[in-house]
Structures are given as C-alpha cells and as structure tokens.
Scaffold this active site. Structure first.
Site, PDB file in Angstrom:
ATOM      1  N   HIS A 258       0.804  -1.220   0.000  1.00 48.08           N
ATOM      2  CA  HIS A 258       0.000   0.000   0.000  1.00 48.08           C
ATOM      3  C   HIS A 258       0.837   1.270   0.000  1.00 48.08           C
ATOM      4  CE1 HIS A 258      -3.683   2.210   0.563  1.00 48.08           C
ATOM      5  NE2 HIS A 258      -3.317   2.697   1.737  1.00 48.08           N
ATOM      6  N   TRP A 259       2.134   1.140   0.276  1.00 46.80           N
ATOM      7  CA  TRP A 259       3.005   2.298   0.478  1.00 46.80           C
ATOM      8  C   TRP A 259       4.009   2.400  -0.650  1.00 46.80           C
ATOM      9  CZ3 TRP A 259       6.035   3.374   5.636  1.00 46.80           C
ATOM     10  CH2 TRP A 259       5.665   4.637   6.121  1.00 46.80           C
TER      11      TRP A 259
END
Length: 280
Positions: A258-259
């Site tokens: 997600h990052w």
C-alpha cells in the site's frame, strides 16, 4: 535540502506544513493510518522531489501537528475543504496534488469539486473506490479496528505496518514503528480517532467515488499508482479509475503493498518527475 516549517490557520483549524524547494507547487497528502503524518509518509520523496518542485507537505486535520478535529459525516469532503483552504493561504490558484490512500481520497474529492484548482493528480492506492460494493479488505479492517476493542498498542500497529502496509515487512525500521506508535497515542487522537467506520449509510455512500457521476467527467490528467500486493485498498480500484476517468493512466507496481512511495521510492520519484513535468 532546506526545509521550512509553518502552521497556517485554515477554516478555524491549524494546519502544520513543511516545505522545501522551488518550482511548480506539488502538495504531498499523506495516508490515514495510525500515527501518520506528512513527513513520515513521504520521508523518501521530499528531498529528491524538492530539487525540481516546490514541495508542500501538510499534516492533514486529525494528524501530526495539525488540529485534531474532523467532520466524520463527510471526511473526504472536510479534508478537501482543508486542502483547498491551504492553497488559498499559500496564495496558490492551483497545484499538482499527490495523495496516498486517505490523502488520495482528499485529492480526488478536491478535484471533483474544484477541478480548476488542480494541475495534475497522482493517486496512490486511494480509498473510496468501490468501497460500498464489497467487504473491507483485511488491511482496512485492521485500520478501522486500531482504536477499538482493547485500544491502540504497539503490537497492533507493528502487525498492521509489517503485514498489511508494505509487501516486505522486514524493511521497515523499528524506529519508524515506534515513532508512529507514539503519535497514535496522542490523547486528542485517542479521544477522537480521525479514521473510523462511517457513521451512517449516507456517509458510506458519500465516501465511494464510483457512485459520484462527476468521476467520469473529470478531465484532470491523472496517474493512478497501485501496489499489486496492496492489502488495504484493492488493486482493482486502479483499473476502475482508469476505466472511468477520461484522462487517467494506471501504473501497477509488482511486489509492492500500500506504500508505493516508500517501498519503491526511486522509481516513484522518477515517475512523478516524468508525469508532472516542469510546469504548473
């Protein structure tokens, strides 16, 4: 890199802002995980980007050194209002917006409401894409439950970061987790968590961009970037945006969670330079 810090009064709230560089204005809007802040979210991006842009990194309402109040009946709208007010305080008619997760939702909502205030739009795994059409992901469940039950703990935060936020949890330094944990237990945040389950069905529907008819009419040049192994917001959301928005490109990044801006920082920074170009 010379970094300046200033707090602006925007709509009755204080917004803390870090800034570096010169050139076209680029706002970096952070995600909504426990203990998040602008600087921690973009620690691997600010300096490289500031060589080419005026990089503006606010703590969104509810986070970091900004005021902790947020309108939970319309969180994306409230965040968009805050960012738009910040643009006014900075004397910027428009800027490029780069948003990760919750920050991506704020950026997209602002663009839908006032497209003339946005130059180009970069969305990394934004929330609110098809969220009413399927159950929350395991990662989003962890986020929403962080302050529930037995309350916040370092163990809960470490599990979320190492298991759900990134693809390779072993790459996250212990000090980064400790820093975010300490920020997450600020008494004001514990009393009024900025990220929570929607308070009503109306709020839930308002937070799903796929139910907003303006999405298919938004002509802002947009780049959706999604980690192929994202466990918080489903990568299928990227395909939805690319299929719905007239000028939206999609970059799906392998072996990434997600990052994206942290896990694949070098490629991310280069991609932004190419997409944003050198003019506002």
């Amino acid at each position: 890199m010379t970094l300046s810090e200033k707090t602006y009064r925007v709509g009755g709230r204080d917004l803390f802002v870090a800034e570096a560089g010169d050139g076209p204005a680029v706002l970096l809007l952070h995600g909504g995980g426990p203990g998040a802040s602008g600087m921690s979210n973009y620690v691997r991006n600010i300096e490289p980007l500031s060589a080419h842009y005026r990089v503006i990194v606010p703590d969104l309402p509810g986070y970091g050194r900004s005021s902790k109040s947020l309108d939970h009946s319309d969180p994306f709208g409230d965040l968009a209002t805050a960012v738009r007010g910040l643009l006014d305080e900075l004397g910027l008619r428009s800027a490029h917006l780069v948003g990760n997760s919750y920050g991506g939702s704020a950026a997209l909502r602002l663009a839908l409401e006032t497209p003339d205030r946005v130059g180009r739009l970069v969305l990394m795994g934004p929330g609110g894409v098809g969220t009413t059409r399927s159950l929350p992901t395991p990662g989003l469940q962890k986020l929403l439950n962080y302050y529930r039950g037995d309350g916040p703990s370092k163990a809960k935060l470490e599990e979320f970061i190492r298991t759900y936020l990134v693809f390779d949890g072993g790459t996250v330094p212990e000090e980064a987790i400790e820093q975010r944990y300490q920020a997450s237990i600020d008494p004001e945040v514990v009393a009024d968590p900025p990220l929570r389950r929607p308070s009503s069905l109306k709020t839930l529907w308002r937070m799903d961009f796929t139910r907003d008819p303006r999405l298919s009419q938004l002509r802002t040049p947009t780049l959706a970037i999604w980690g192929a192994r994202d466990k918080v917001n489903r990568p299928a959301g990227g395909h939805t945006l690319a299929r719905t928005m007239p000028n939206c490109d999609l970059l799906l990044v392998a072996n990434t969670g997600h990052w994206v801006q942290w896990e694949r920082a070098e490629g991310f920074n280069a991609t932004l330079r190419t997409f944003l170009g050198t003019t506002a």
